[in-house]
Design an enzyme around this catalytic site. Sequence first.
Site, mmCIF file in Angstrom:
data_model
loop_
_atom_site.group_PDB
_atom_site.id
_atom_site.type_symbol
_atom_site.label_atom_id
_atom_site.label_comp_id
_atom_site.label_asym_id
_atom_site.label_seq_id
_atom_site.Cartn_x
_atom_site.Cartn_y
_atom_site.Cartn_z
ATOM 1 N N ASP A 14 0.820 -1.224 0.000
ATOM 2 C CA ASP A 14 0.000 0.000 0.000
ATOM 3 C C ASP A 14 0.848 1.266 0.000
ATOM 4 O O ASP A 14 0.409 2.307 0.468
ATOM 5 C CB ASP A 14 -0.958 0.028 1.211
ATOM 6 N N GLY A 16 1.848 2.990 -2.620
ATOM 7 C CA GLY A 16 1.559 3.899 -3.732
ATOM 8 C C GLY A 16 2.249 3.503 -5.016
ATOM 9 O O GLY A 16 2.560 4.343 -5.865
ATOM 10 N N LYS A 17 2.469 2.199 -5.183
ATOM 11 C CA LYS A 17 3.199 1.702 -6.363
ATOM 12 C C LYS A 17 2.461 1.994 -7.664
ATOM 13 O O LYS A 17 3.080 2.337 -8.674
ATOM 14 C CB LYS A 17 3.430 0.186 -6.224
ATOM 15 N N ALA A 40 -3.835 -7.633 -5.068
ATOM 16 C CA ALA A 40 -3.184 -6.323 -5.152
ATOM 17 C C ALA A 40 -4.234 -5.275 -5.490
ATOM 18 O O ALA A 40 -5.145 -5.532 -6.265
ATOM 19 C CB ALA A 40 -2.104 -6.354 -6.225
ATOM 20 N N GLY A 41 -4.088 -4.094 -4.916
ATOM 21 C CA GLY A 41 -4.995 -2.999 -5.242
ATOM 22 C C GLY A 41 -4.201 -1.768 -5.593
ATOM 23 O O GLY A 41 -3.726 -1.070 -4.708
ATOM 24 N N HIS A 42 -4.013 -1.509 -6.885
ATOM 25 C CA HIS A 42 -3.213 -0.364 -7.311
ATOM 26 C C HIS A 42 -4.141 0.762 -7.757
ATOM 27 O O HIS A 42 -4.829 0.646 -8.762
ATOM 28 C CB HIS A 42 -2.248 -0.777 -8.417
ATOM 29 N N ARG A 144 2.316 -29.240 -6.917
ATOM 30 C CA ARG A 144 2.298 -29.770 -8.291
ATOM 31 C C ARG A 144 0.968 -30.426 -8.669
ATOM 32 O O ARG A 144 0.924 -31.347 -9.469
ATOM 33 C CB ARG A 144 3.466 -30.739 -8.504
ATOM 34 N N ALA A 300 -7.396 -0.636 -0.845
ATOM 35 C CA ALA A 300 -8.048 -0.427 -2.144
ATOM 36 C C ALA A 300 -8.878 -1.629 -2.559
ATOM 37 O O ALA A 300 -9.875 -1.497 -3.268
ATOM 38 C CB ALA A 300 -6.996 -0.128 -3.210
ATOM 39 N N VAL A 301 -8.483 -2.833 -2.133
ATOM 40 C CA VAL A 301 -9.200 -4.056 -2.497
ATOM 41 C C VAL A 301 -10.196 -4.448 -1.416
ATOM 42 O O VAL A 301 -11.356 -4.737 -1.690
ATOM 43 C CB VAL A 301 -8.208 -5.212 -2.758
ATOM 44 N N ARG A 306 -6.188 0.575 7.572
ATOM 45 C CA ARG A 306 -4.783 0.215 7.746
ATOM 46 C C ARG A 306 -4.284 0.685 9.108
ATOM 47 O O ARG A 306 -4.664 1.747 9.586
ATOM 48 C CB ARG A 306 -3.937 0.846 6.634
#
Length: 432
Positions: A14, A16-17, A40-42, A144, A300-301, A306
């Site tokens: 989180d 800010g990527k 992931a939540g971008h 596997r 975001a997701v 947080r």
Amino acid sequence: MGKSVAILGAQWGDEGKGKIVDLLTDRVKYVVRYQGGHNAGHTLIINGEKTVLRLIPSGILRDNVTCLIGNGVVLSPEALMKEMGELEARGINVRDRLKISEACPLILPYHVAMDHAREAALGKNKIGTTGRGIGPAYEDKVARRGLRVSDLFDKEAFAEKLKDILDYYNFQLVHYYKVEPVDFQKTLDDVFAIADVIKGMVADVTTLLHQARKEGVNILFEGAQGTMLDIDHGTYPFVTSSNTTAGGVATGSGFGPRNLDYVLGIIKAYCTRVGSGPFTTELFDEVGAEIARKGNEFGAVTGRPRRCGWFDAVAVRRAVQINSISGFCMTKLDVLDGFEELKICTAYKMPNGEIVEYAPMAAKDWKGVEPIYETMPGWSENTFRVTKREELPQAALDYIKRIEELVGVPVDILSTGPDRVETMILRDPFAA
């Protein structure tokens, strides 16, 4: 000669990527996801319009960019189609510009069911997963027994494999977790309904990347989550199920490690964490609540609040070690506007009284750890949307400089707001 740059989180995710990936994609031909899944939540804000991407690389918003999903990503066909639909409804061409490795493991409904069942059974000891089936899908990969994208295109063989795997999962779901089984026919019908769409986007991602390297074009690798959530190097067991570190670029895409030119670590000017697990600098007072409010610190997701705390130079030093970080991008500097004083954790005091400057490797070793703080003056001036370094308050510059000294890596990019234009590039990773 083209440059290859990896962007990854240097804290607990989180950071800010997504914004920084989007900012730098005007320089590249390819943007590559190499680990994680739709957990992931971008979040991207461009001209005031908000976009949240979970699975598709952030470069999809740039018309000149081809987006690649590497073999290290666990792919939910359902999530992919939903995200594609949202983007295509806005006139964004996805199908011609997204390529997917046929070696990607699939996330299917039984993975999600197992994820939820396990977390519910753990109760207050739960890991804090996003409940999207990521962990069980990676578990199948290592065992596997997992189904891959390539399996979708032999329907008879896929159905046989699916039946065997569902028998394995449903036995546990029904008899151990006491929940409903996952329906075989519905799972089969749903995935076959979109198999042809996925087939049209399948490509040899490794060969594409090596060809791009030969042609001298710029490539950007987009990490998800953060270093301290890495399955091997994070606060285990409170981690994600993939390698979020720079090593994941090679294993998750087939791009040789010697080909990577620059690693950009993304850090917030403070620290946050979602879910359970160690967090040495966590604040439980009004200061922590104010940081959360000003920083809009909600996932975001998941939408989960947080946990917030002071900047932890000890944890970030560990990220520098693991990732060979070339430079940092510091985000959310503006959130610290108005605080009378700021603190930076410079070392840990262990339960036995020992002072250490590097983070422990195992979660159990974090118990009883106390942060040792260095206090610095804050600033009353506004840094929100400032785009020139010389316009920053001296106290803010001093704060950044001290962090650089403590972690041994320069801050090459500064972000002072959510929009892509609210950024200072002090040293361009593609020109470094």
